[in-house]
Each structure stands twice: as structure tokens, then as C-alpha cells.
Design an enzyme around this catalytic site. Structure first.
Site, PDB file in Angstrom:
ATOM      1  CE  LYS A  57       2.704   7.862   2.742  1.00  0.00           C
ATOM      2  NZ  LYS A  57       2.650   6.154   1.507  1.00  0.00           N
ATOM      3  CE1 TYR A  64      -1.824   6.318  -0.636  1.00  0.00           C
ATOM      4  CE2 TYR A  64      -2.622   6.241   1.486  1.00  0.00           C
ATOM      5  CZ  TYR A  64      -1.389   6.529   1.423  1.00  0.00           C
ATOM      6  OH  TYR A  64      -0.772   7.127   1.387  1.00  0.00           O
ATOM      7  NE  ARG A  71       5.053  13.634  -7.462  1.00  0.00           N
ATOM      8  CZ  ARG A  71       4.108  12.087  -6.945  1.00  0.00           C
ATOM      9  NH1 ARG A  71       3.109  12.242  -5.316  1.00  0.00           N
ATOM     10  NH2 ARG A  71       4.167  11.568  -7.512  1.00  0.00           N
ATOM     11  CG  ASN A 126       6.711   5.528   0.469  1.00  0.00           C
ATOM     12  OD1 ASN A 126       5.897   5.382   2.047  1.00  0.00           O
ATOM     13  ND2 ASN A 126       5.863   5.718  -0.662  1.00  0.00           N
ATOM     14  CG  HIS A 132       0.668  10.464   1.081  1.00  0.00           C
ATOM     15  ND1 HIS A 132       0.239  10.353  -0.679  1.00  0.00           N
ATOM     16  CD2 HIS A 132      -0.352  12.186   0.055  1.00  0.00           C
ATOM     17  CE1 HIS A 132      -0.614  10.628  -1.542  1.00  0.00           C
ATOM     18  NE2 HIS A 132      -1.289  11.457  -0.852  1.00  0.00           N
ATOM     19  CD  GLU A 141      -3.986  13.155  -1.754  1.00  0.00           C
ATOM     20  OE1 GLU A 141      -2.624  14.176  -1.652  1.00  0.00           O
ATOM     21  OE2 GLU A 141      -3.588  12.277  -2.680  1.00  0.00           O
TER      22      GLU A 141
END
Ligand code: CMP
Length: 138
Positions: free
Chosen positions: A9, A49, A85, A112, A115, A126
Site C-alpha cells: 500500500k 474496495y 495472510r 497496514n 493487502h 482482484e
């Protein structure tokens, strides 16, 4: 074999964490089969999103995601969605496990650093959002 979309990000790019994230992917044998740097428009971030459109953080999230360059990648491997993840850690860095990317580098639930897709169907949407078939290796 499974595929997932990874994003470093704007906070991760701004803070010089591209190498750090990629080092961790490669150390865990997550194969990068596509990669590019983009700067999303607000509309592109909103489309990406769209599933969060009704959430209170949508406006702030899409402003943040369009605030600077990001690195998007397609990763491939067995169980790559879950494995990536695990490397990222929980969305909320305060709840993330020790040693994960978010635990070590996130500064905020929004900022954070990374993604990752949460399921095969989401991953397919995505990946197709950012890459065409010619941009994905093999
Ligand atoms: P990501 O995995 O990209 O998915 C949605 C993003 O919304 C999330 O990471 C955070 O960057 C952001 N976000 C901001 N606030 C929240 C929240 N309260 N719950 C979940 N995600 C949030």
C-alpha cells in the site's frame, strides 16, 4: 495451485518497505508471477474496495489508497491465499501475531502496509482488476 493479489500500500511504498515485503514473500516460497507499480485514482480505489462501500472507513480508505504509488503483485503457490495472510498478520496490527508484516510495520488499522485477497473468488476479481493475461507470467 492457487493465486492471490498482493498490494504494498502507499504507506509501505512511502516508507521504503517494498524490498522488506518482497524478501518475506520469497523467503516463504510465494512465487511472484506478475508485478507493477501503480498510482490508483480515487475512482479506481473505490472500484477495488466496492465490497466495503457501506463501511464507515470506505471514504478514508479509498482516499488513502489513491494518495500515492502502490505495488501490485500476483502470487502463486499451494494454499497461497492463506500463507500470504499468515505472513501479513491480522488487519488490525494490534491483533497481529509477532513477526508478521503488519505487527512489525503497520502504524494504523488503515495504514497496514499490505493487502491480500481473502478467498479464491475475491482473488480472481482482484487479479483481473489490475492485470490482463499478458502481464501474468506463464
Ligand atoms: P485490507 O486488507 O486492504 O482490507 C480493507 C482495508 O480497510 C483494510 O485492509 C484496512 O486498510 C482498512 N480498514 C480501515 N479501518 C478498518 C476496519 N475498522 N476494519 C477493517 N478494515 C479497515
Amino acid at each position: 495451485m492457487e493465486r492471490t493479489l498482493s498490494i504494498i500500500k502507499p504507506d509501505g511504498v512511502e516508507r521504503g518497505l517494498i524490498g522488506e515485503v518482497i524478501k518475506r514473500l520469497e523467503a516463504d516460497d510465494l512465487k511472484i508471477i506478475a508485478m507493477k507499480m501503480i498510482h490508483m485514482t480515487k475512482a479506481q480505489a473505490e472500484g477495488f474496495y466496492a465490497v466495503h462501500k457501506q463501511r464507515p472507513f470506505f471514504e478514508s480508505l479509498t482516499t488513502f489508497m489513491s494518495s500515492g504509488p502502490a505495488v501490485v503483485m500476483v502470487l502463486e503457490g499451494e494454499n497461497v491465499i492463506g500463507r500470504y495472510r499468515e505472513l501479513m498478520g491480522a488487519t488490525n496490527y494490534k491483533e497481529a501475531a509477532e513477526g508478521t508484516i503488519r505487527k512489525e510495520f503497520a502504524t494504523d488499522i488503515e495504514k497496514n502496509v499490505v493487502h491480500g485477497s481473502d478467498a479464491p473468488q475475491t482473488a480472481a476479481f482482484e487479479i483481473a482488476y489490475f492485470f490482463n493475461s499478458f502481464e501474468i507470467v506463464r
